[in-house]
Write an enzyme that holds these catalytic residues in place. Structure first.
Site, PDB file in Angstrom:
ATOM      1  N   HIS A   1      53.338   9.510  41.819  1.00 31.19           N
ATOM      2  CA  HIS A   1      52.914   8.141  41.514  1.00 31.19           C
ATOM      3  C   HIS A   1      54.071   7.195  41.749  1.00 31.19           C
ATOM      4  O   HIS A   1      55.223   7.543  41.503  1.00 31.19           O
ATOM      5  CB  HIS A   1      52.438   8.032  40.052  1.00 31.19           C
ATOM      6  CG  HIS A   1      51.573   6.851  39.827  1.00 31.19           C
ATOM      7  ND1 HIS A   1      52.088   5.612  39.523  1.00 31.19           N
ATOM      8  CD2 HIS A   1      50.227   6.713  39.893  1.00 31.19           C
ATOM      9  CE1 HIS A   1      51.084   4.762  39.406  1.00 31.19           C
ATOM     10  NE2 HIS A   1      49.946   5.403  39.629  1.00 31.19           N
TER      11      HIS A   1
ATOM     12  N   ASP B   1      43.837  11.169  39.931  1.00 30.51           N
ATOM     13  CA  ASP B   1      42.921  11.618  40.988  1.00 30.51           C
ATOM     14  C   ASP B   1      42.765  13.132  41.049  1.00 30.51           C
ATOM     15  O   ASP B   1      41.760  13.634  41.567  1.00 30.51           O
ATOM     16  CB  ASP B   1      43.394  11.104  42.354  1.00 30.51           C
ATOM     17  CG  ASP B   1      43.051   9.638  42.549  1.00 30.51           C
ATOM     18  OD1 ASP B   1      42.144   9.160  41.862  1.00 30.51           O
ATOM     19  OD2 ASP B   1      43.696   8.985  43.377  1.00 30.51           O
TER      20      ASP B   1
HETATM   21  N1  ACO Z   1      53.345  15.912  47.478  1.00 26.93           N
HETATM   22  C1  ACO Z   1      54.520  16.277  47.996  1.00 26.93           C
HETATM   23  N2  ACO Z   1      55.615  15.507  47.977  1.00 26.93           N
HETATM   24  C2  ACO Z   1      55.501  14.299  47.413  1.00 26.93           C
HETATM   25  C3  ACO Z   1      54.303  13.845  46.847  1.00 26.93           C
HETATM   26  C4  ACO Z   1      53.203  14.702  46.902  1.00 26.93           C
HETATM   27  N3  ACO Z   1      52.035  14.326  46.391  1.00 26.93           N
HETATM   28  N4  ACO Z   1      54.485  12.600  46.354  1.00 26.93           N
HETATM   29  C5  ACO Z   1      55.748  12.298  46.595  1.00 26.93           C
HETATM   30  N5  ACO Z   1      56.361  13.296  47.234  1.00 26.93           N
HETATM   31  C6  ACO Z   1      57.747  13.357  47.696  1.00 26.93           C
HETATM   32  C7  ACO Z   1      57.834  12.695  49.059  1.00 26.93           C
HETATM   33  O1  ACO Z   1      57.632  13.584  50.110  1.00 26.93           O
HETATM   34  C8  ACO Z   1      59.238  12.148  49.019  1.00 26.93           C
HETATM   35  O2  ACO Z   1      60.143  13.196  49.235  1.00 26.93           O
HETATM   36  P1  ACO Z   1      61.481  12.977  50.099  1.00 26.93           P
HETATM   37  O3  ACO Z   1      62.266  11.958  49.321  1.00 26.93           O
HETATM   38  O4  ACO Z   1      62.098  14.333  50.139  1.00 26.93           O
HETATM   39  O5  ACO Z   1      61.027  12.468  51.426  1.00 26.93           O
HETATM   40  C9  ACO Z   1      59.400  11.704  47.578  1.00 26.93           C
HETATM   41  O6  ACO Z   1      58.522  12.526  46.818  1.00 26.93           O
HETATM   42  C10 ACO Z   1      59.036  10.230  47.363  1.00 26.93           C
HETATM   43  O7  ACO Z   1      57.706  10.042  47.878  1.00 26.93           O
HETATM   44  P2  ACO Z   1      57.136   8.658  48.385  1.00 26.93           P
HETATM   45  O8  ACO Z   1      55.884   8.915  49.145  1.00 26.93           O
HETATM   46  O9  ACO Z   1      58.200   7.874  49.094  1.00 26.93           O
HETATM   47  O10 ACO Z   1      56.861   7.953  47.010  1.00 26.93           O
HETATM   48  P3  ACO Z   1      55.999   6.672  46.809  1.00 26.93           P
HETATM   49  O11 ACO Z   1      56.391   6.073  45.529  1.00 26.93           O
HETATM   50  O12 ACO Z   1      56.029   5.791  48.010  1.00 26.93           O
HETATM   51  O13 ACO Z   1      54.510   7.285  46.789  1.00 26.93           O
HETATM   52  C11 ACO Z   1      52.459   8.129  46.224  1.00 26.93           C
HETATM   53  C12 ACO Z   1      53.699   7.396  45.698  1.00 26.93           C
HETATM   54  C13 ACO Z   1      51.896   7.387  47.449  1.00 26.93           C
HETATM   55  C14 ACO Z   1      51.400   8.144  45.143  1.00 26.93           C
HETATM   56  C15 ACO Z   1      52.863   9.573  46.613  1.00 26.93           C
HETATM   57  O14 ACO Z   1      53.309  10.276  45.475  1.00 26.93           O
HETATM   58  C16 ACO Z   1      51.734  10.311  47.305  1.00 26.93           C
HETATM   59  O15 ACO Z   1      51.565  10.153  48.509  1.00 26.93           O
HETATM   60  N6  ACO Z   1      50.942  11.097  46.540  1.00 26.93           N
HETATM   61  C17 ACO Z   1      49.786  11.782  47.107  1.00 26.93           C
HETATM   62  C18 ACO Z   1      48.616  10.815  47.242  1.00 26.93           C
HETATM   63  C19 ACO Z   1      48.020  10.472  45.898  1.00 26.93           C
HETATM   64  O16 ACO Z   1      47.815  11.330  45.048  1.00 26.93           O
HETATM   65  N7  ACO Z   1      47.695   9.175  45.725  1.00 26.93           N
HETATM   66  C20 ACO Z   1      47.068   8.689  44.479  1.00 26.93           C
HETATM   67  C21 ACO Z   1      48.005   7.740  43.764  1.00 26.93           C
HETATM   68  S1  ACO Z   1      47.416   7.314  42.158  1.00 26.93           S
HETATM   69  C22 ACO Z   1      46.075   6.334  42.432  1.00 26.93           C
HETATM   70  O17 ACO Z   1      45.917   5.676  43.402  1.00 26.93           O
HETATM   71  C23 ACO Z   1      45.086   6.329  41.330  1.00 26.93           C
END
Ligand code: ACO
Length: 380
Positions: free
Chosen positions: A266, A317
């Site tokens: 998140h 989710d």
């Molecule tokens: N699975 C694996 N790795 C992850 C995940 C995940 N779900 N989420 C974050 N990471 C890792 C990223 O790969 C990244 O690693 P790195 O630094 O080694 O490259 C690090 O954690 C930071 O991730 P970002 O994507 O830059 O974090 P951001 O704050 O931009 O993203 C997000 C948040 C979009 C929710 C992300 O965690 C994600 O893509 N999750 C999966 C999709 C999801 O579940 N979305 C629902 C969000 S809640 C909602 O809308 C109700």
């Protein structure tokens, strides 16, 4: 030059304060969420979704007579115009339910009695908001039934939004437990600060556009798997894991391949999403009732690995996916259910924006070519 070296630039606007709100507060330290100061768990536990909708739109919890009057308004406003039903019948067969919803809301604006009202007319915007919220469950269920070659079912005046959604979807009145789960789920999904879709709807109305245009922006933004679309993707992932039969191997392999695991992580929370904990409890309870606890078991193994390996926790989710699955809801409707809930938060935010409006227009850093001479077409 890499964009991240600019001191005032935050990629993805992370941590940027883009406004002031009185609608909800996310406490990152404690992972708690309040709507207008009231803990979301209290609302999910003790209130029906309409109480949350009223709280978000009117700024306070309704008393008994206000709730009765509000529910009657919702019921009266829930019917879709025939023209919208006809348009839904024209949608291409392969169209995603979120895109069908954009069709419905694009048209619904023009049927609103306040269509021509000034964009900053607060009272008209509240009336529009009630109509928008009232029609969402019907729009999702009708669009789905039409896509399946079935006729839409009219909402029942005895049921609230949660019960009617299930009734209009399946044609059978749901039992009290199912209604309670749906009420809680809609409540948990109703509002969440300046998330991507809410921000999109605020940006839209800040140009002095209208609430229905903001709803269409919100739906389009919520559709993506990094936001609301994650609940559908999480279920497809759980099914893939179930088929493979080794949840630990699947999860370790996915992490090794640096796959994004849907339903985890998140932008705001750091230690957990309390909505997920609540939904997970409900999901497991549904599992026990229907005699299928294996989705909850898979989820538990995954959650442990994700936390141990990456300090990533499930967001709302993830458990919503298997909870809805166990309730027999078709997977492509999981994100549309999010819309049914979030119309309340979107509308509350759009009204707040228009009550004290300023155009939202950030700036950007230019990294393209330096100024060069224009070359006429015959010399290029
Ligand atoms: N699975 C694996 N790795 C992850 C995940 C995940 N779900 N989420 C974050 N990471 C890792 C990223 O790969 C990244 O690693 P790195 O630094 O080694 O490259 C690090 O954690 C930071 O991730 P970002 O994507 O830059 O974090 P951001 O704050 O931009 O993203 C997000 C948040 C979009 C929710 C992300 O965690 C994600 O893509 N999750 C999966 C999709 C999801 O579940 N979305 C629902 C969000 S809640 C909602 O809308 C109700």
């Amino acid at each position: 030059m890499s964009a991240t070296t600019y001191p005032n630039y935050s990629p993805g606007l992370q941590g940027v304060i883009a406004g002031i709100t009185t609608i909800s507060e996310i406490d990152v330290e404690t992972s708690s969420l309040t709507y207008r100061g009231i803990n979301v768990h209290e609302l999910a536990e003790h209130a029906v979704f309409e109480e949350t909708a009223y709280l978000l739109l009117m700024g306070k919890l309704p008393n008994k007579s206000e709730l009765a009057e509000f529910k009657a308004r919702i019921s009266n406003e829930s019917v879709l115009p025939n023209e919208v039903i006809a348009a839904l019948k024209q949608c291409p067969k392969n169209m995603h339910p979120m895109d069908r919803l954009k069709v419905a809301y694009s048209m619904l604006g023009a049927f609103d009695a306040d269509y021509r009202a000034e964009p900053t007319d607060h009272e008209a915007n509240v009336r529009k908001a009630v109509r928008i919220v009232a029609k969402a469950a019907n729009a999702v269920a009708a669009a789905h039934r039409i896509s399946e070659g079935l006729e839409p079912i009219q909402p029942s005046p005895e049921l609230g939004i949660a019960g009617n959604f299930m009734y209009m979807l399946k044609g059978e009145k749901p039992d009290e437990f199912v209604i309670k789960v749906m009420d809680a789920s809609l409540t948990l999904y109703a509002e969440h600060g300046y998330n991507a879709s809410t921000f999109a709807s605020r940006v839209t109305v800040a140009t002095l556009s209208d609430l229905y245009s903001g709803i269409v922006s919100g739906i389009g933004t919520l559709k993506g798997p990094l936001h609301g679309g994650a609940n559908e993707e999480a279920m497809y992932m759980l099914m893939e894991i179930d088929k493979m039969g080794d949840v630990a191997k699947w999860t370790h392999d996915a992490l090794a391949q640096k796959k994004k695991i849907m339903g985890f992580g998140h932008r705001e929370y750091r230690i957990g999403d309390s909505r997920a904990a609540y939904m997970s409890k409900l999901g497991k309870e549904i599992g026990k009732r229907v005699g299928d606890t294996h989705w909850g078991d898979i989820a538990e193994v995954m959650e442990k690995i994700m936390w141990d390996e990456k300090k990533l926790f499930p967001n709302i989710d993830f458990p919503s996916a298997y909870a809805y699955y166990l309730l027999g809801i078709p997977i492509p409707l999981y994100t549309p259910i999010f819309v049914v809930a979030r119309t309340t938060g979107w509308c509350a935010h759009m009204i707040e924006q228009l009550d004290n409006n300023r155009l939202i227009r950030p700036t950007c850093i230019y990294e393209g070519p330096k100024v060069t001479e224009f070359v006429p077409i015959d010399q290029r």
